[in-house]
Motif scaffolding. Structure first.
Motif, mmCIF file in Angstrom:
data_model
loop_
_atom_site.group_PDB
_atom_site.id
_atom_site.type_symbol
_atom_site.label_atom_id
_atom_site.label_comp_id
_atom_site.label_asym_id
_atom_site.label_seq_id
_atom_site.Cartn_x
_atom_site.Cartn_y
_atom_site.Cartn_z
ATOM 1 N N ARG A 19 2.717 9.998 -9.776
ATOM 2 C CA ARG A 19 1.954 10.172 -11.016
ATOM 3 C C ARG A 19 1.143 11.469 -10.982
ATOM 4 N NH1 ARG A 19 1.392 5.112 -14.011
ATOM 5 N NH2 ARG A 19 2.431 3.494 -12.833
ATOM 6 N N GLU A 20 0.552 11.779 -9.841
ATOM 7 C CA GLU A 20 -0.216 13.018 -9.725
ATOM 8 C C GLU A 20 0.685 14.239 -9.866
ATOM 9 O OE1 GLU A 20 -2.223 12.596 -5.979
ATOM 10 O OE2 GLU A 20 -3.715 11.198 -6.790
ATOM 11 N N GLN A 21 1.843 14.209 -9.220
ATOM 12 C CA GLN A 21 2.783 15.325 -9.330
ATOM 13 C C GLN A 21 3.282 15.471 -10.765
ATOM 14 O OE1 GLN A 21 5.972 15.264 -6.455
ATOM 15 N NE2 GLN A 21 4.595 14.635 -4.809
ATOM 16 N N ALA A 63 1.732 14.537 -13.517
ATOM 17 C CA ALA A 63 0.641 15.067 -14.341
ATOM 18 C C ALA A 63 0.505 16.569 -14.129
ATOM 19 C CB ALA A 63 -0.668 14.355 -14.007
ATOM 20 N N ASP A 64 0.618 17.016 -12.882
ATOM 21 C CA ASP A 64 0.528 18.446 -12.576
ATOM 22 C C ASP A 64 1.666 19.217 -13.246
ATOM 23 O OD1 ASP A 64 -0.547 20.767 -11.211
ATOM 24 O OD2 ASP A 64 1.187 20.624 -9.850
ATOM 25 N N LEU A 65 2.883 18.665 -13.182
ATOM 26 C CA LEU A 65 4.027 19.320 -13.825
ATOM 27 C C LEU A 65 3.837 19.413 -15.338
ATOM 28 C CD1 LEU A 65 7.042 17.774 -11.877
ATOM 29 C CD2 LEU A 65 6.317 20.166 -11.866
ATOM 30 N N LYS A 66 3.309 18.352 -15.938
ATOM 31 C CA LYS A 66 3.072 18.370 -17.388
ATOM 32 C C LYS A 66 2.058 19.435 -17.761
ATOM 33 C CE LYS A 66 4.241 13.573 -18.389
ATOM 34 N NZ LYS A 66 3.760 12.271 -18.846
ATOM 35 N N VAL A 67 0.990 19.568 -16.969
ATOM 36 C CA VAL A 67 -0.029 20.583 -17.244
ATOM 37 C C VAL A 67 0.583 21.980 -17.139
ATOM 38 C CG1 VAL A 67 -2.156 21.621 -16.333
ATOM 39 C CG2 VAL A 67 -2.000 19.149 -16.620
ATOM 40 N N ARG A 68 1.362 22.204 -16.079
ATOM 41 C CA ARG A 68 1.979 23.524 -15.903
ATOM 42 C C ARG A 68 2.983 23.824 -17.010
ATOM 43 N NH1 ARG A 68 3.876 24.083 -9.840
ATOM 44 N NH2 ARG A 68 4.402 21.910 -10.137
ATOM 45 N N ALA A 69 3.766 22.832 -17.408
ATOM 46 C CA ALA A 69 4.740 23.038 -18.492
ATOM 47 C C ALA A 69 4.029 23.323 -19.806
ATOM 48 C CB ALA A 69 5.648 21.819 -18.631
ATOM 49 N N ALA A 70 2.944 22.617 -20.072
ATOM 50 C CA ALA A 70 2.190 22.843 -21.313
ATOM 51 C C ALA A 70 1.636 24.259 -21.349
ATOM 52 C CB ALA A 70 1.060 21.822 -21.442
ATOM 53 N N ALA A 71 1.168 24.750 -20.207
ATOM 54 C CA ALA A 71 0.637 26.113 -20.151
ATOM 55 C C ALA A 71 1.746 27.131 -20.393
ATOM 56 C CB ALA A 71 -0.029 26.366 -18.800
ATOM 57 N N LYS A 72 2.942 26.871 -19.864
ATOM 58 C CA LYS A 72 4.071 27.793 -20.057
ATOM 59 C C LYS A 72 4.562 27.801 -21.503
ATOM 60 C CE LYS A 72 6.154 27.668 -15.429
ATOM 61 N NZ LYS A 72 7.343 27.218 -14.674
ATOM 62 N N VAL A 73 4.557 26.642 -22.143
ATOM 63 C CA VAL A 73 5.129 26.531 -23.479
ATOM 64 C C VAL A 73 4.140 26.945 -24.582
ATOM 65 C CG1 VAL A 73 4.593 24.129 -24.082
ATOM 66 C CG2 VAL A 73 6.767 25.100 -24.754
ATOM 67 N N ILE A 125 0.836 -1.202 0.000
ATOM 68 C CA ILE A 125 0.000 0.000 0.000
ATOM 69 C C ILE A 125 0.871 1.252 0.000
ATOM 70 C CG2 ILE A 125 -1.628 1.337 1.406
ATOM 71 C CD1 ILE A 125 -2.941 -1.395 2.112
ATOM 72 N N ARG A 126 1.937 1.246 0.784
ATOM 73 C CA ARG A 126 2.849 2.413 0.799
ATOM 74 C C ARG A 126 3.466 2.620 -0.587
ATOM 75 N NH1 ARG A 126 2.526 6.242 3.972
ATOM 76 N NH2 ARG A 126 4.748 6.580 3.947
ATOM 77 N N ILE A 127 3.905 1.537 -1.211
ATOM 78 C CA ILE A 127 4.483 1.632 -2.560
ATOM 79 C C ILE A 127 3.453 2.200 -3.524
ATOM 80 C CG2 ILE A 127 5.293 0.272 -4.541
ATOM 81 C CD1 ILE A 127 6.622 -1.628 -2.441
ATOM 82 N N ARG A 128 2.224 1.682 -3.462
ATOM 83 C CA ARG A 128 1.158 2.177 -4.337
ATOM 84 C C ARG A 128 0.883 3.657 -4.094
ATOM 85 N NH1 ARG A 128 -4.139 -0.082 -2.673
ATOM 86 N NH2 ARG A 128 -3.983 1.699 -1.313
ATOM 87 N N ASP A 129 0.836 4.057 -2.814
ATOM 88 C CA ASP A 129 0.566 5.458 -2.488
ATOM 89 C C ASP A 129 1.666 6.386 -3.000
ATOM 90 O OD1 ASP A 129 -1.757 4.619 -1.284
ATOM 91 O OD2 ASP A 129 -1.019 4.880 0.770
ATOM 92 N N ILE A 130 2.913 5.968 -2.834
ATOM 93 C CA ILE A 130 4.039 6.779 -3.330
ATOM 94 C C ILE A 130 3.975 6.881 -4.841
ATOM 95 C CG2 ILE A 130 6.554 6.820 -3.575
ATOM 96 C CD1 ILE A 130 6.639 5.569 -0.690
ATOM 97 N N ASP A 131 3.700 5.768 -5.512
ATOM 98 C CA ASP A 131 3.597 5.769 -6.969
ATOM 99 C C ASP A 131 2.446 6.659 -7.440
ATOM 100 O OD1 ASP A 131 4.428 4.715 -9.597
ATOM 101 O OD2 ASP A 131 2.427 3.807 -9.582
ATOM 102 N N THR A 132 1.310 6.586 -6.763
ATOM 103 C CA THR A 132 0.161 7.425 -7.112
ATOM 104 C C THR A 132 0.504 8.898 -6.940
ATOM 105 O OG1 THR A 132 -1.386 5.697 -6.482
ATOM 106 C CG2 THR A 132 -2.253 7.936 -6.558
ATOM 107 N N ASP A 133 1.171 9.225 -5.835
ATOM 108 C CA ASP A 133 1.580 10.606 -5.587
ATOM 109 C C ASP A 133 2.526 11.085 -6.687
ATOM 110 O OD1 ASP A 133 1.680 13.009 -3.990
ATOM 111 O OD2 ASP A 133 3.685 12.387 -3.333
#
Length: 172
Positions: free
Chosen positions: A41-43, A45-55, A31-39
């Protein structure tokens, strides 16, 4: 695993009760491994969205600049290419050039195209791919294993520990 020790350090459980403790620990670790992996992936995805907005504004500007350069080059092609003797224009800050793109075939309704080719003596445009059917060999292992160059290995046996992860919430 002892009650005072929260980590597993090799060895093996010595009883069913200890095996239950180990399985419980495995469940928590998964569960800890899954939670870290999920976190992660969320981070990500957030970075990709922010980078796309900047570019995005730069991509739009690049498109406008490129279209303008191409329009200028096309309008002045004869003079820039010395009457078509060259396909490259060297500027101080870069190069504009024309390149012939290779031809490509696009198919719609492949089954109908194949049918037409077959019925109109155009079989030279049909490729037949030969490959070994491994699934068929697995269905007839006795026969297939006698074929030179073919060996069929046992899938073997494995043991797996799978805790009931849905029943436990991650603890910090």
């Amino acid at each position: 695993m002892s009650k005072r020790d929260n980590k597993i350090s090799g060895g093996a459980p010595q009883s069913r009760a200890e095996a239950e403790e180990w399985m419980s620990r495995l469940q928590k670790v998964n569960i800890r491994i899954r939670d870290i992996d999920t976190d992660l992936r969320e981070q990500s995805a957030d970075l990709k969205v922010r980078a796309a907005a900047k570019v995005e504004p730069f991509i739009n500007e690049k498109e406008i600049i490129s279209k303008g350069l191409f329009a200028w080059a096309e309008a002045n092609r004869d003079a820039l290419t010395n009457g078509g003797k060259t396909k490259t224009i060297k500027l101080e800050t870069g190069t504009v050039f024309w390149r012939q793109q290779p031809a490509k075939v696009t198919l719609r309704g492949v089954d109908k195209v194949l049918e037409y080719l077959s019925s109109n003596r155009l079989r030279r445009f049909i490729r037949i791919k030969k490959e070994v059917d491994k699934d068929a060999m697995l269905r007839e292992q006795t026969v297939a294993s006698k074929i030179p160059g073919v060996s069929i290995k046992s899938a073997g046996e494995m043991i797996e520990a799978k805790p009931f992860e849905d029943t436990l919430e991650a603890s910090s």
